[in-house]
Motif scaffolding. Structure first.
Motif, PDB file in Angstrom:
ATOM      1  N   ASP A   9       0.805  -1.232   0.061  1.00  0.00           N
ATOM      2  CA  ASP A   9       0.196   0.004  -0.089  1.00  0.00           C
ATOM      3  C   ASP A   9       0.816   1.135  -0.187  1.00  0.00           C
ATOM      4  N   SER A 109      -4.797  -1.947  -6.595  1.00  0.00           N
ATOM      5  CA  SER A 109      -5.546  -0.939  -5.688  1.00  0.00           C
ATOM      6  C   SER A 109      -4.712   0.151  -5.387  1.00  0.00           C
TER       7      SER A 109
ATOM      8  N   GLN B  37     -13.847   6.471  -7.596  1.00  0.00           N
ATOM      9  CA  GLN B  37     -12.835   5.893  -6.979  1.00  0.00           C
ATOM     10  C   GLN B  37     -12.909   6.346  -5.412  1.00  0.00           C
ATOM     11  N   THR B  38     -12.823   5.385  -4.524  1.00  0.00           N
ATOM     12  CA  THR B  38     -13.074   5.712  -3.188  1.00  0.00           C
ATOM     13  C   THR B  38     -11.913   4.906  -2.318  1.00  0.00           C
ATOM     14  N   MET B  39     -11.457   5.499  -1.353  1.00  0.00           N
ATOM     15  CA  MET B  39     -10.648   5.081  -0.247  1.00  0.00           C
ATOM     16  C   MET B  39     -10.888   3.337  -0.153  1.00  0.00           C
ATOM     17  N   MET B  40     -11.961   2.915  -0.063  1.00  0.00           N
ATOM     18  CA  MET B  40     -12.356   1.683   0.371  1.00  0.00           C
ATOM     19  C   MET B  40     -12.251   0.796  -0.888  1.00  0.00           C
ATOM     20  N   GLN B  41     -12.776   1.176  -1.963  1.00  0.00           N
ATOM     21  CA  GLN B  41     -12.984   0.224  -3.023  1.00  0.00           C
ATOM     22  C   GLN B  41     -11.884   0.502  -4.231  1.00  0.00           C
ATOM     23  N   GLU B  44     -12.965   1.724  -9.745  1.00  0.00           N
ATOM     24  CA  GLU B  44     -14.063   0.906  -9.997  1.00  0.00           C
ATOM     25  C   GLU B  44     -14.580   1.158 -11.536  1.00  0.00           C
ATOM     26  N   ARG B  85     -23.639   7.093   0.292  1.00  0.00           N
ATOM     27  CA  ARG B  85     -22.633   6.250  -0.215  1.00  0.00           C
ATOM     28  C   ARG B  85     -21.831   6.343  -1.568  1.00  0.00           C
ATOM     29  N   ALA B  88     -17.527  10.168  -3.642  1.00  0.00           N
ATOM     30  CA  ALA B  88     -16.462   9.386  -4.360  1.00  0.00           C
ATOM     31  C   ALA B  88     -16.116  10.471  -5.182  1.00  0.00           C
TER      32      ALA B  88
END
Lengths: 117, 115
Positions: A9, A109, B37-41, B44, B85, B88
């Motif tokens: 990361d 990622s 784009q999100t921190m978690m996913q 996409e 939710r 993003a």
């Protein structure tokens, strides 16, 4: 299904030292491989790509990447890091022969590179 | 210097409101992609157009999201109704489909905040 893994990361390196950002991939057949960079509050910018031929690919800003088919890797490298290289780096893959969703790029990622002065 | 442009750059809205994001691809490019784009996913893929025709929108929540290309110079992504939710950064990218190894060119993104 195709996939990309960026196992780190975060990568920290001192200015002037060499840097490596790791990427491994999985795809049916031969791959097209890409590296993109994202600076804060900006879109992704294309750095370099592997299509075929020479395993060492040279790109923008002094970056290069080495394709290793046996290890299914495409690590990004630079001989001497600059503070301005600090950014988020994405590896992406697409199969040369693909269908359905595999026609698209699959992104990893991301790896946050920080170059310390 | 050809670039992908996106408007607005930032959008703050309240839950339930409609949001429309616009993208102008690079002139001559025949493929357009919408990413979130999100921190978690992470990054996409939401939708993909070639020659203005939607080819893949499997990554998009169909009940509230819609993507269109009214003409070759404009792509839109609409969320109705918006939810927290959905907050993003939404990126548009364009490219040429003539070669599978052609790179994509990304816009600066729209940062959406749904309160």
């Amino acid at each position: 299904a195709q996939s990309v893994a960026q196992p780190e990361d975060q990568v920290n390196v001192a200015e002037g030292n060499p840097l490596t950002v790791k990427c491994t991939y999985s795809v049916s057949g031969n791959p097209y491989l890409f590296w993109y960079v994202q600076y804060p509050n900006r879109g992704l910018q294309f750095l370099l790509k592997y299509i075929t031929g020479d395993n060492l690919v040279k790109g923008s800003y002094g970056f290069e990447a080495e394709f290793n088919k046996s290890q299914t890797s495409f690590h990004l490298k630079k001989p001497s890091a600059l503070v301005s290289d600090s950014a988020l780096y994405f590896c992406a893959v697409r199969g040369q022969i693909s269908s359905g969703s595999a026609r698209q790029l699959t992104f990893g990622s991301g790896t946050q590179l920080t170059v310390l002065p | 210097d050809a670039r992908v442009t996106q408007t607005p750059r930032d959008k703050v809205t309240e839950m339930g409101q409609e949001v429309t994001m616009r993208c102008q691809p690079i002139l001559g490019h025949n493929t357009v992609f919408w990413y979130r784009q999100t921190m978690m996913q992470g990054l996409e893929l939401l939708a993909y157009f070639r020659n203005r025709a939607p080819l893949d929108d499997s990554g998009m929540p169909k009940d509230r999201f819609s993507a269109e290309m009214p003409d070759a110079t404009l792509a839109t992504l609409k969320i109705q109704p918006s939810e927290p939710r959905d907050s993003a950064v939404y990126f548009c990218a364009s490219g040429l489909s003539s070669r599978a190894y052609n790179e994509q060119f990304f816009g600066p993104g729209t940062r959406l905040t749904v309160l």
